[in-house]
Enzyme design. Structure first.
Site, PDB file in Angstrom:
ATOM      1  N   CYS A   1       0.807  -1.224   0.000  1.00 23.24           N
ATOM      2  CA  CYS A   1       0.000   0.000   0.000  1.00 23.24           C
ATOM      3  C   CYS A   1       0.839   1.271   0.000  1.00 23.24           C
ATOM      4  O   CYS A   1       0.300   2.376  -0.018  1.00 23.24           O
ATOM      5  CB  CYS A   1      -0.958  -0.032   1.183  1.00 23.24           C
ATOM      6  SG  CYS A   1      -1.914  -1.558   1.162  1.00 23.24           S
TER       7      CYS A   1
ATOM      8  N   HIS B   1      -2.748   8.072   5.880  1.00 23.18           N
ATOM      9  CA  HIS B   1      -2.933   6.720   5.374  1.00 23.18           C
ATOM     10  C   HIS B   1      -4.336   6.253   5.790  1.00 23.18           C
ATOM     11  O   HIS B   1      -5.069   5.711   4.993  1.00 23.18           O
ATOM     12  CB  HIS B   1      -1.844   5.792   5.915  1.00 23.18           C
ATOM     13  CG  HIS B   1      -1.892   4.429   5.318  1.00 23.18           C
ATOM     14  ND1 HIS B   1      -1.822   4.213   3.970  1.00 23.18           N
ATOM     15  CD2 HIS B   1      -2.042   3.194   5.883  1.00 23.18           C
ATOM     16  CE1 HIS B   1      -1.914   2.913   3.716  1.00 23.18           C
ATOM     17  NE2 HIS B   1      -2.053   2.272   4.856  1.00 23.18           N
TER      18      HIS B   1
ATOM     19  N   GLU C   1      -1.124   5.786  13.538  1.00 31.02           N
ATOM     20  CA  GLU C   1      -0.715   6.905  12.674  1.00 31.02           C
ATOM     21  C   GLU C   1      -1.032   8.232  13.356  1.00 31.02           C
ATOM     22  O   GLU C   1      -0.206   9.149  13.353  1.00 31.02           O
ATOM     23  CB  GLU C   1      -1.433   6.827  11.321  1.00 31.02           C
ATOM     24  CG  GLU C   1      -1.032   7.958  10.383  1.00 31.02           C
ATOM     25  CD  GLU C   1      -1.791   7.943   9.060  1.00 31.02           C
ATOM     26  OE1 GLU C   1      -2.831   7.274   8.969  1.00 31.02           O
ATOM     27  OE2 GLU C   1      -1.329   8.632   8.127  1.00 31.02           O
TER      28      GLU C   1
ATOM     29  N   LYS D   1      -9.693   7.922   1.997  1.00 29.89           N
ATOM     30  CA  LYS D   1     -10.123   6.511   1.895  1.00 29.89           C
ATOM     31  C   LYS D   1     -11.555   6.362   2.407  1.00 29.89           C
ATOM     32  O   LYS D   1     -12.226   5.378   2.091  1.00 29.89           O
ATOM     33  CB  LYS D   1      -9.176   5.605   2.686  1.00 29.89           C
ATOM     34  CG  LYS D   1      -7.799   5.476   2.034  1.00 29.89           C
ATOM     35  CD  LYS D   1      -6.942   4.438   2.740  1.00 29.89           C
ATOM     36  CE  LYS D   1      -5.571   4.292   2.086  1.00 29.89           C
ATOM     37  NZ  LYS D   1      -4.631   5.357   2.472  1.00 29.89           N
TER      38      LYS D   1
ATOM     39  N   HIS E   1      -9.729   1.880  -0.074  1.00 30.31           N
ATOM     40  CA  HIS E   1      -8.275   1.753  -0.069  1.00 30.31           C
ATOM     41  C   HIS E   1      -7.828   1.222  -1.436  1.00 30.31           C
ATOM     42  O   HIS E   1      -8.089   0.071  -1.771  1.00 30.31           O
ATOM     43  CB  HIS E   1      -7.875   0.799   1.055  1.00 30.31           C
ATOM     44  CG  HIS E   1      -6.410   0.764   1.333  1.00 30.31           C
ATOM     45  ND1 HIS E   1      -5.474   1.388   0.518  1.00 30.31           N
ATOM     46  CD2 HIS E   1      -5.699   0.186   2.339  1.00 30.31           C
ATOM     47  CE1 HIS E   1      -4.261   1.197   1.019  1.00 30.31           C
ATOM     48  NE2 HIS E   1      -4.372   0.468   2.114  1.00 30.31           N
TER      49      HIS E   1
ATOM     50  N   PHE F   1       1.779  -3.422   4.078  1.00 28.07           N
ATOM     51  CA  PHE F   1       2.115  -4.732   4.637  1.00 28.07           C
ATOM     52  C   PHE F   1       3.611  -4.989   4.441  1.00 28.07           C
ATOM     53  O   PHE F   1       4.194  -4.616   3.425  1.00 28.07           O
ATOM     54  CB  PHE F   1       1.333  -5.836   3.909  1.00 28.07           C
ATOM     55  CG  PHE F   1      -0.084  -6.030   4.415  1.00 28.07           C
ATOM     56  CD1 PHE F   1      -0.627  -5.220   5.400  1.00 28.07           C
ATOM     57  CD2 PHE F   1      -0.877  -7.057   3.899  1.00 28.07           C
ATOM     58  CE1 PHE F   1      -1.930  -5.420   5.856  1.00 28.07           C
ATOM     59  CE2 PHE F   1      -2.181  -7.262   4.352  1.00 28.07           C
ATOM     60  CZ  PHE F   1      -2.706  -6.444   5.322  1.00 28.07           C
TER      61      PHE F   1
END
Lengths: 77, 419
Positions: free
Chosen positions: B169, B310, B321, B342, B347, B407
């Site tokens: 991502c 994010h 975050e 998002k 996403h 990830f």
């Protein structure tokens, strides 16, 4: 036009995204219809599926025009 | 070091087939989420996604504008989206017809997180059911991640660096950051940079759901499912699409009188070195990535007006975050805004960082920051942070920070400023 020719042309139009008028029997897949060698592999697979025939590699290599394909399929049916 | 600016934007998103439609809908607080239509998801834990809409939809996408019918048939949708976004960006920059000399110095860095998952899935079924002789001859090059860069370079004759980032991502943000460095280091003068994704297929939804990453509690109210920072959030909503920017060396852009959207001035990268899916419990990877971007930019904390987070809407990720942003920005938090787009488009995985960077740029152009939808009940830790709930907000936006975390514990932060 034979029934085989109709079905072959339909497959060519769909796979190569060309206008139906351009798919004449004399048309060469590579020179006239913008196909590359992998596109021809894919077209041969589609013909095999559509007509229930097997087109071995050595025969597939000789299929250069729409007419070549129609003639080969007709000869096997 | 050579300076790098953005001179073109291109996008395919669940809220539009181009940049302006997507942006207009984002600012209007629309949601791209709905019940999955690509396949019958009745038996899946997660039955919703933010799909790119068909051409006849109010804000649909028409692939045929820029992608040949034959290519559309042969390659996975992520490549088709990427070609469309790159084409729009090149036209926007006025660079869709360059001389051979220019094209030798123009390249591509357009990546993806997963690549052609739908095609891998469907051709595996062909292999299993019909045998190896029925697998498409276009299978491999129609699924490979670097094939957006490959296809775009062929379509436009771009002979400079041809690259593709794969960092889950963080892909979109890394792509832009890396490409900017290629220009700064004099490897190229123009780079198309960004990311694309399309993994809304049975194995994609099942896999992310099994990893406990997707929202599963809002199947009957899809538009409510992506709710970053809200106490009731329960996972992300899968999106799809592509974002591509044209990066250009500043002097060249100035000399040709190009429209200059922004300068890419800061880029930070880090690794969590902690866990494959869970972020570091102190958010230290994200913190270091933001800190590095800020240091490289030469700006001070007070110069950053907007953070596109994010913020995926996962219980753990959003909190960590937020904590990292709070520690970094300290007292300045009260005068800046931070939101997660998002909440509207889901996403986009490998496309996220690129699409969100474009939203950051447009926030500077229009002096308005996009909202965080569904933030009905902010979690306790949101206190003192302007998360732009529900509606867009007009405000001064001089410099922006975009975060992307992926990830594997891979983090990227980009800072851009108006010029």
């Amino acid at each position: 036009m034979s029934e085989t020719a109709d079905r072959v042309k339909k497959i060519v139009v769909e796979h190569l995204g060309v206008e139906a008028e351009k798919v004449t029997e004399d048309a060469s897949f590579i020179d006239d219809l913008g196909a590359d060698s992998l596109d021809i592999v894919e077209l041969v697979m589609a013909f095999e599926e559509e007509f229930g025939v097997e087109i071995p590699d050595d025969a597939a290599e000789k299929i250069a025009t729409v007419k070549d394909a129609i003639d080969y399929i007709d000869s096997k049916q | 070091m050579r300076r790098v600016v953005v001179t073109g934007l291109g996008m395919v998103s669940p809220l539009g087939g181009n940049v302006e439609t997507s942006w207009k809908n984002i600012i209007a607080s629309k949601s791209g989420a709905a019940t999955i239509t690509r396949f019958d998801a009745t038996d899946y834990k997660c039955r919703i996604a933010c799909e790119v809409k068909p051409a006849d939809h109010e804000y649909g996408y028409d692939a045929s504008l820029d992608v040949d019918h034959k290519i559309q048939r042969q390659v996975d949708p992520f490549i088709v989206y990427g070609i469309s976004a790159a084409s729009e960006a090149l036209r926007d920059a006025g660079l869709d017809t360059m001389t051979e000399e220019e094209r030798l110095r123009a390249g591509c860095s357009i990546g993806s997180g997963i690549g052609g998952l739908p095609g891998i899935e469907s051709e595996s079924l062909v292999l299993a059911n019909k045998g190896p002789g029925r697998v498409s001859p276009h299978f491999v090059h129609g699924r490979l991640i670097n094939l957006i860069s490959g296809q775009v370079s062929i379509k436009y004759g771009l002979m400079g660096p041809n690259h593709a980032v794969v960092t889950a991502c963080s892909t979109g943000a890394h792509s832009i950051g890396d490409a900017a460095r290629m220009i700064a280091m004099d490897d190229a003068d123009v780079m198309l940079a960004g990311g694309a994704e399309s993994a809304i297929c049975p194995i994609g939804i099942a896999g992310f759901a099994q990893a406990r990453a997707l929202s599963t509690g809002f199947n009957d109210t899809p538009e409510k499912a992506s709710r970053p920072y809200d106490v009731n959030r329960d996972g992300f909503v899968m999106g799809e699409g592509a974002g591509v920017v044209v990066l250009e060396e500043y002097e060249r852009a100035k000399a040709r009188g190009a429209k200059i959207y922004a300068e890419v001035i800061g880029y930070g990268l880090s690794g969590d070195a902690y866990h494959v899916t869970a972020p570091h419990p102190e958010g230290s990877g994200g913190y270091r990535s933001m800190e590095m971007a800020l240091k490289k930019s030469g700006l001070s904390l007070e110069d950053i007006d907007y953070v596109n987070a994010h913020g995926t809407s996962t219980p753990l990720g959003d909190e960590l975050e937020l904590g990292a942003v709070k520690r970094l920005f300290g007292d300045h938090l009260s005068s800046m805004s931070m939101s997660s787009t998002k909440s509207a488009i889901g996403h986009l995985l490998g496309g996220a960082g690129a699409v969100e960077s474009i939203f950051c740029i447009l926030a500077m152009r229009d002096q308005i920051v996009p909202p965080t939808l569904n933030l009905d009940e902010p979690s306790e830790s949101c206190k003192g942070v302007d998360l732009v709930p529900h509606v867009a907000k007009e405000r001064k936006v001089r410099a922006v920070l975009n975060n992307s975390f992926g990830f594997g514990g891979t983090n990227a932060s980009l800072i851009m400023k108006a010029i």
